[in-house]
Scaffold this active site. Structure first.
Site, mmCIF file in Angstrom:
data_model
loop_
_atom_site.group_PDB
_atom_site.id
_atom_site.type_symbol
_atom_site.label_atom_id
_atom_site.label_comp_id
_atom_site.label_asym_id
_atom_site.label_seq_id
_atom_site.Cartn_x
_atom_site.Cartn_y
_atom_site.Cartn_z
ATOM 1 C CB SER A 18 -0.889 0.037 1.251
ATOM 2 O OG SER A 18 -1.784 -1.041 1.277
ATOM 3 C CB ILE A 19 0.476 4.522 -1.767
ATOM 4 C CG1 ILE A 19 0.666 3.975 -3.197
ATOM 5 C CG2 ILE A 19 1.105 5.905 -1.648
ATOM 6 C CD1 ILE A 19 -0.060 4.767 -4.276
ATOM 7 C CG ASP A 63 -16.619 1.093 5.878
ATOM 8 O OD1 ASP A 63 -16.501 2.013 5.026
ATOM 9 O OD2 ASP A 63 -17.324 0.081 5.692
ATOM 10 C CB ALA A 94 -14.368 1.873 -8.433
ATOM 11 C CE1 TYR A 163 -7.617 4.561 -11.507
ATOM 12 C CE2 TYR A 163 -8.261 6.836 -11.879
ATOM 13 C CZ TYR A 163 -7.743 5.856 -11.053
ATOM 14 O OH TYR A 163 -7.354 6.186 -9.776
ATOM 15 C CE LYS A 170 -7.814 8.135 -6.991
ATOM 16 N NZ LYS A 170 -7.739 8.009 -5.518
ATOM 17 C CB THR A 201 -1.269 -1.146 -4.671
ATOM 18 O OG1 THR A 201 -2.262 -0.504 -5.478
ATOM 19 C CG2 THR A 201 -0.052 -0.257 -4.542
ATOM 20 C CB SER A 203 -6.339 -0.032 -5.231
ATOM 21 O OG SER A 203 -6.762 0.059 -3.920
HETATM 22 P P1 NAD Z 1 -4.370 -0.221 -1.609
HETATM 23 O O1 NAD Z 1 -5.363 -1.211 -2.085
HETATM 24 O O2 NAD Z 1 -3.190 -0.728 -0.899
HETATM 25 O O3 NAD Z 1 -5.063 0.926 -0.743
HETATM 26 C C1 NAD Z 1 -6.408 1.286 -0.891
HETATM 27 C C2 NAD Z 1 -6.971 1.348 0.513
HETATM 28 O O4 NAD Z 1 -8.324 1.834 0.504
HETATM 29 C C3 NAD Z 1 -6.985 -0.024 1.199
HETATM 30 O O5 NAD Z 1 -6.277 0.046 2.403
HETATM 31 C C4 NAD Z 1 -8.465 -0.249 1.480
HETATM 32 O O6 NAD Z 1 -8.696 -0.952 2.678
HETATM 33 C C5 NAD Z 1 -8.955 1.179 1.579
HETATM 34 N N1 NAD Z 1 -10.410 1.267 1.499
HETATM 35 C C6 NAD Z 1 -11.231 0.872 0.493
HETATM 36 N N2 NAD Z 1 -12.522 1.084 0.844
HETATM 37 C C7 NAD Z 1 -12.500 1.640 2.099
HETATM 38 C C8 NAD Z 1 -13.492 2.079 3.012
HETATM 39 N N3 NAD Z 1 -14.806 1.990 2.723
HETATM 40 N N4 NAD Z 1 -13.094 2.601 4.201
HETATM 41 C C9 NAD Z 1 -11.798 2.716 4.522
HETATM 42 N N5 NAD Z 1 -10.797 2.286 3.700
HETATM 43 C C10 NAD Z 1 -11.157 1.757 2.510
HETATM 44 O O7 NAD Z 1 -3.919 0.555 -2.961
HETATM 45 P P2 NAD Z 1 -3.060 1.880 -3.174
HETATM 46 O O8 NAD Z 1 -2.671 1.836 -4.602
HETATM 47 O O9 NAD Z 1 -2.032 2.008 -2.139
HETATM 48 O O10 NAD Z 1 -4.160 3.021 -3.040
HETATM 49 C C11 NAD Z 1 -4.033 4.117 -2.146
HETATM 50 C C12 NAD Z 1 -4.492 5.379 -2.833
HETATM 51 O O11 NAD Z 1 -3.553 5.694 -3.866
HETATM 52 C C13 NAD Z 1 -5.845 5.285 -3.508
HETATM 53 O O12 NAD Z 1 -6.530 6.502 -3.361
HETATM 54 C C14 NAD Z 1 -5.470 5.085 -4.962
HETATM 55 O O13 NAD Z 1 -6.483 5.505 -5.839
HETATM 56 C C15 NAD Z 1 -4.274 5.995 -5.040
HETATM 57 N N6 NAD Z 1 -3.419 5.804 -6.195
HETATM 58 C C16 NAD Z 1 -2.923 4.584 -6.503
HETATM 59 C C17 NAD Z 1 -2.126 4.437 -7.619
HETATM 60 C C18 NAD Z 1 -1.583 3.094 -8.015
HETATM 61 O O14 NAD Z 1 -1.208 2.908 -9.172
HETATM 62 N N7 NAD Z 1 -1.495 2.137 -7.104
HETATM 63 C C19 NAD Z 1 -1.813 5.531 -8.436
HETATM 64 C C20 NAD Z 1 -2.327 6.785 -8.072
HETATM 65 C C21 NAD Z 1 -3.129 6.908 -6.955
#
Ligand code: NAD
Length: 263
Positions: A18-19, A63, A94, A163, A170, A201, A203
């Site tokens: 996770s980021i 949540d 999503a 997307y 976003k 990741t 997501s």
């Molecule tokens: P990730 O799956 O590790 O993190 C997403 C998180 O959202 C998870 O921890 C999940 O539990 C949480 N989540 C989902 N529904 C939820 C809810 N109802 N309540 C609380 N938490 C909830 O993936 P990631 O890539 O680390 O995503 C983190 C952020 O970075 C997101 O906003 C994602 O859109 C953004 N992002 C990701 C990328 C990429 O390529 N991975 C690029 C740009 C932006």
């Protein structure tokens, strides 16, 4: 140590990819005291195990689609931390079926869910944490700031195949960053976004043809590479720290420069 003596709440850690986990580690390395959350009980054990490995002592469920859980999180933060210097929103969701094919086929319910969890939640969290993050100014109008950082993606500004509804969420999230910056600025609370390049990741795995995107980006990006979660985390630490005390309402790309390219 850019965050020494600062206290923060981080949402969005699901696992070590996770980021938000990279941001957690960077924030700890910079001396922050943290409260970590999980969005779903199936992540609880993993989040606590990861957090404990770097000395994080405070945890809570949240949540973000549930107002009562946001309120309970703010209550717990008040009880355990007193005040909060930063909040990291690394949350998005999503339904998988919306992340393939055309945006035109997005269902009403799929649209609602993506907006609610990925965008509206930022406003709800800012509202709940405002009293804990508000900072006083001195007679010259100066004073310490607190900071909210969210994570966004280029798909909020340009069309990225598959997307779809997440890109529209976003876009709303980035607009929310500007509106929230305006609302909370008088309380010395800054609100910014980091727009990360694609990273593998949990997501990201939900977006069809994500691997193709990841493979193609290095040939087109100015820095000829994909970014890492550490690079996104370091830019986030800048926003969380007082180095960014004059910056709010901003979207900062950490994508090896890909967003700057035309053809
Ligand atoms: P990730 O799956 O590790 O993190 C997403 C998180 O959202 C998870 O921890 C999940 O539990 C949480 N989540 C989902 N529904 C939820 C809810 N109802 N309540 C609380 N938490 C909830 O993936 P990631 O890539 O680390 O995503 C983190 C952020 O970075 C997101 O906003 C994602 O859109 C953004 N992002 C990701 C990328 C990429 O390529 N991975 C690029 C740009 C932006």
């Amino acid at each position: 140590m850019l965050l020494s003596g600062r206290k923060g709440v981080i949402l969005g850690v699901a696992n070590k990819r996770s980021i938000a986990w990279a941001i957690t580690q960077a924030a700890r390395n910079h001396g922050a005291e943290l409260l970590l959350t999980w969005g779903n009980d199936r992540f609880k054990e993993g989040v606590v195990e990861l957090g404990r490995s770097i000395g994080v002592e405070r945890y809570a469920p949240c949540d973000v689609s549930r107002d009562e859980e946001i309120a309970a999180l703010a209550e717990q933060a008040k009880r355990e931390l007193g005040t909060v210097d930063f909040l990291v929103h690394g949350v998005a969701f999503a339904r998988k079926e919306e992340l393939t094919g055309g945006y035109v086929d997005t269902s009403r319910e799929g649209y609602r869910i993506a907006q609610d969890i990925s965008s509206y939640s930022l406003a709800a969290l800012c509202r709940a944490f405002r009293p804990l993050m508000k900072r006083e100014r001195d007679a010259d109008g100066e004073g310490p700031t607190s900071s909210v950082v969210t994570l966004t993606y280029l798909g909020g500004q340009r069309v990225i195949p598959n997307y779809n509804v997440m890109g529209v969420a976003k876009a709303a999230l980035e607009a929310s960053v500007r509106y929230l910056a305006a609302d909370l600025g008088p309380d010395n609370i800054r609100v910014n976004a980091v727009s990360a390049g694609p990273i593998k990741t949990l997501s990201a795995a939900g977006v069809s043809s994500f691997s193709t995107m990841l493979n193609q980006l290095p040939a087109r990006a100015p820095l000829r590479k994909n970014v890492t979660t550490d690079e996104v985390a370091d830019a986030s630490v800048f926003f969380l720290s007082e180095l960014a005390r004059g910056v709010t309402g901003e979207v900062l790309f950490v994508d090896a420069g890909f967003h700057a390219m035309g053809i």
